[in-house]
Design a protein around this motif. Sequence first.
Motif, mmCIF file in Angstrom:
data_model
loop_
_atom_site.group_PDB
_atom_site.id
_atom_site.type_symbol
_atom_site.label_atom_id
_atom_site.label_comp_id
_atom_site.label_asym_id
_atom_site.label_seq_id
_atom_site.Cartn_x
_atom_site.Cartn_y
_atom_site.Cartn_z
ATOM 1 N N ASN A 152 -12.966 -3.841 -27.723
ATOM 2 C CA ASN A 152 -13.613 -3.399 -26.489
ATOM 3 C C ASN A 152 -13.137 -2.000 -26.140
ATOM 4 O O ASN A 152 -11.991 -1.649 -26.394
ATOM 5 C CB ASN A 152 -13.315 -4.339 -25.325
ATOM 6 C CG ASN A 152 -14.050 -5.640 -25.462
ATOM 7 O OD1 ASN A 152 -14.563 -5.966 -26.502
ATOM 8 N ND2 ASN A 152 -14.094 -6.413 -24.403
ATOM 9 N N LEU A 153 -14.009 -1.233 -25.548
ATOM 10 C CA LEU A 153 -13.686 0.123 -25.122
ATOM 11 C C LEU A 153 -13.671 0.146 -23.597
ATOM 12 O O LEU A 153 -14.677 -0.178 -22.954
ATOM 13 C CB LEU A 153 -14.726 1.108 -25.651
ATOM 14 C CG LEU A 153 -14.586 2.549 -25.229
ATOM 15 C CD1 LEU A 153 -13.294 3.145 -25.787
ATOM 16 C CD2 LEU A 153 -15.770 3.362 -25.692
ATOM 17 N N ILE A 154 -12.532 0.519 -23.040
ATOM 18 C CA ILE A 154 -12.389 0.611 -21.588
ATOM 19 C C ILE A 154 -12.206 2.083 -21.254
ATOM 20 O O ILE A 154 -11.277 2.719 -21.736
ATOM 21 C CB ILE A 154 -11.175 -0.198 -21.090
ATOM 22 C CG1 ILE A 154 -11.281 -1.647 -21.538
ATOM 23 C CG2 ILE A 154 -11.065 -0.109 -19.577
ATOM 24 C CD1 ILE A 154 -10.022 -2.451 -21.342
ATOM 25 N N SER A 155 -13.095 2.621 -20.447
ATOM 26 C CA SER A 155 -12.999 4.036 -20.092
ATOM 27 C C SER A 155 -13.092 4.212 -18.584
ATOM 28 O O SER A 155 -13.696 3.414 -17.879
ATOM 29 C CB SER A 155 -14.082 4.847 -20.796
ATOM 30 O OG SER A 155 -15.357 4.380 -20.444
ATOM 31 N N VAL A 156 -12.481 5.279 -18.108
ATOM 32 C CA VAL A 156 -12.499 5.625 -16.690
ATOM 33 C C VAL A 156 -13.588 6.674 -16.506
ATOM 34 O O VAL A 156 -13.471 7.788 -17.013
ATOM 35 C CB VAL A 156 -11.132 6.161 -16.231
ATOM 36 C CG1 VAL A 156 -11.164 6.512 -14.764
ATOM 37 C CG2 VAL A 156 -10.031 5.158 -16.525
ATOM 38 N N THR A 157 -14.660 6.312 -15.804
ATOM 39 C CA THR A 157 -15.774 7.238 -15.651
ATOM 40 C C THR A 157 -15.600 8.190 -14.478
ATOM 41 O O THR A 157 -16.063 9.322 -14.535
ATOM 42 C CB THR A 157 -17.099 6.477 -15.490
ATOM 43 O OG1 THR A 157 -16.998 5.577 -14.387
ATOM 44 C CG2 THR A 157 -17.419 5.689 -16.753
ATOM 45 N N GLU A 158 -14.918 7.715 -13.431
ATOM 46 C CA GLU A 158 -14.754 8.566 -12.240
ATOM 47 C C GLU A 158 -13.599 8.033 -11.393
ATOM 48 O O GLU A 158 -13.335 6.837 -11.381
ATOM 49 C CB GLU A 158 -16.044 8.556 -11.415
ATOM 50 C CG GLU A 158 -16.058 9.513 -10.270
ATOM 51 C CD GLU A 158 -17.384 9.526 -9.524
ATOM 52 O OE1 GLU A 158 -17.520 10.386 -8.652
ATOM 53 O OE2 GLU A 158 -18.266 8.686 -9.793
ATOM 54 N N VAL A 159 -12.929 8.949 -10.713
ATOM 55 C CA VAL A 159 -11.879 8.577 -9.766
ATOM 56 C C VAL A 159 -12.160 9.317 -8.471
ATOM 57 O O VAL A 159 -12.295 10.540 -8.464
ATOM 58 C CB VAL A 159 -10.471 8.944 -10.291
ATOM 59 C CG1 VAL A 159 -9.425 8.628 -9.244
ATOM 60 C CG2 VAL A 159 -10.164 8.211 -11.579
ATOM 61 N N LYS A 160 -12.278 8.566 -7.383
ATOM 62 C CA LYS A 160 -12.477 9.160 -6.061
ATOM 63 C C LYS A 160 -11.250 8.873 -5.212
ATOM 64 O O LYS A 160 -10.812 7.726 -5.125
ATOM 65 C CB LYS A 160 -13.722 8.592 -5.383
ATOM 66 C CG LYS A 160 -14.999 9.002 -6.065
ATOM 67 C CD LYS A 160 -16.201 8.547 -5.292
ATOM 68 C CE LYS A 160 -17.465 9.018 -5.998
ATOM 69 N NZ LYS A 160 -18.660 8.703 -5.232
ATOM 70 N N VAL A 161 -10.707 9.913 -4.606
ATOM 71 C CA VAL A 161 -9.499 9.796 -3.806
ATOM 72 C C VAL A 161 -9.858 10.107 -2.355
ATOM 73 O O VAL A 161 -10.607 11.053 -2.083
ATOM 74 C CB VAL A 161 -8.414 10.774 -4.314
ATOM 75 C CG1 VAL A 161 -7.131 10.606 -3.555
ATOM 76 C CG2 VAL A 161 -8.173 10.576 -5.801
ATOM 77 N N THR A 162 -9.328 9.316 -1.417
ATOM 78 C CA THR A 162 -9.585 9.557 -0.001
ATOM 79 C C THR A 162 -8.914 10.861 0.432
ATOM 80 O O THR A 162 -7.965 11.319 -0.208
ATOM 81 C CB THR A 162 -9.052 8.392 0.855
ATOM 82 O OG1 THR A 162 -7.663 8.225 0.607
ATOM 83 C CG2 THR A 162 -9.800 7.111 0.567
ATOM 84 N N PRO A 163 -9.371 11.470 1.522
ATOM 85 C CA PRO A 163 -8.798 12.748 1.975
ATOM 86 C C PRO A 163 -7.296 12.699 2.258
ATOM 87 O O PRO A 163 -6.594 13.693 2.033
ATOM 88 C CB PRO A 163 -9.575 13.063 3.253
ATOM 89 C CG PRO A 163 -10.872 12.357 3.079
ATOM 90 C CD PRO A 163 -10.556 11.109 2.306
ATOM 91 N N ASP A 164 -6.785 11.554 2.701
ATOM 92 C CA ASP A 164 -5.346 11.460 2.967
ATOM 93 C C ASP A 164 -4.555 11.036 1.724
ATOM 94 O O ASP A 164 -3.346 10.831 1.793
ATOM 95 C CB ASP A 164 -5.064 10.509 4.128
ATOM 96 C CG ASP A 164 -5.492 9.078 3.837
ATOM 97 O OD1 ASP A 164 -6.135 8.844 2.794
ATOM 98 O OD2 ASP A 164 -5.190 8.206 4.665
ATOM 99 N N LEU A 165 -5.231 10.911 0.581
ATOM 100 C CA LEU A 165 -4.633 10.563 -0.710
ATOM 101 C C LEU A 165 -3.926 9.207 -0.707
ATOM 102 O O LEU A 165 -3.001 8.979 -1.476
ATOM 103 C CB LEU A 165 -3.658 11.653 -1.179
ATOM 104 C CG LEU A 165 -4.194 13.075 -1.262
ATOM 105 C CD1 LEU A 165 -3.097 14.036 -1.686
ATOM 106 C CD2 LEU A 165 -5.364 13.155 -2.210
ATOM 107 N N SER A 166 -4.375 8.293 0.133
ATOM 108 C CA SER A 166 -3.727 6.984 0.213
ATOM 109 C C SER A 166 -4.444 5.911 -0.606
ATOM 110 O O SER A 166 -3.851 4.882 -0.928
ATOM 111 C CB SER A 166 -3.633 6.524 1.666
ATOM 112 O OG SER A 166 -4.925 6.320 2.195
#
Length: 119
Positions: free
Chosen positions: A32-46
């Motif tokens: 199986n291939l597991i890939s990270v397509t996108e990472v979204k971080v909140t403005p306060d980085l929490s």
Amino acid sequence: MDSNRQQKVGKLFQEELAEAFRKWGTEEFPGNLISVTEVKVTPDLSVSKIYVSIFPNNRKDEILKEIKTNTPKFRGILSKGAAKHMRITPELIFILDDSLDQIEKIDNALNGKGNNPIL
């Protein structure tokens, strides 16, 4: 619109997690291939929302459940990799990216396969 800092942190997390999933995925789920397509971080980085794509998708629910179970492990990997950039490591929320499924549905509809009443 994400700030410059959010984009940098998201890119850093995406790279770190892609490598972690490559190693972990070959051991736990060979074939199986597991890939990270996108990472979204909140403005306060929490909080970080990590969108994960799994191919082939016949075991996607099982793999996503295992990823969520191992969230503390992945957070630890991120904390080591991002230690010089951040004081704390944000909470991780893993979300299944189903864009491959959507592409396949559209492709099948365009090729006349499936349940397409127009063709």
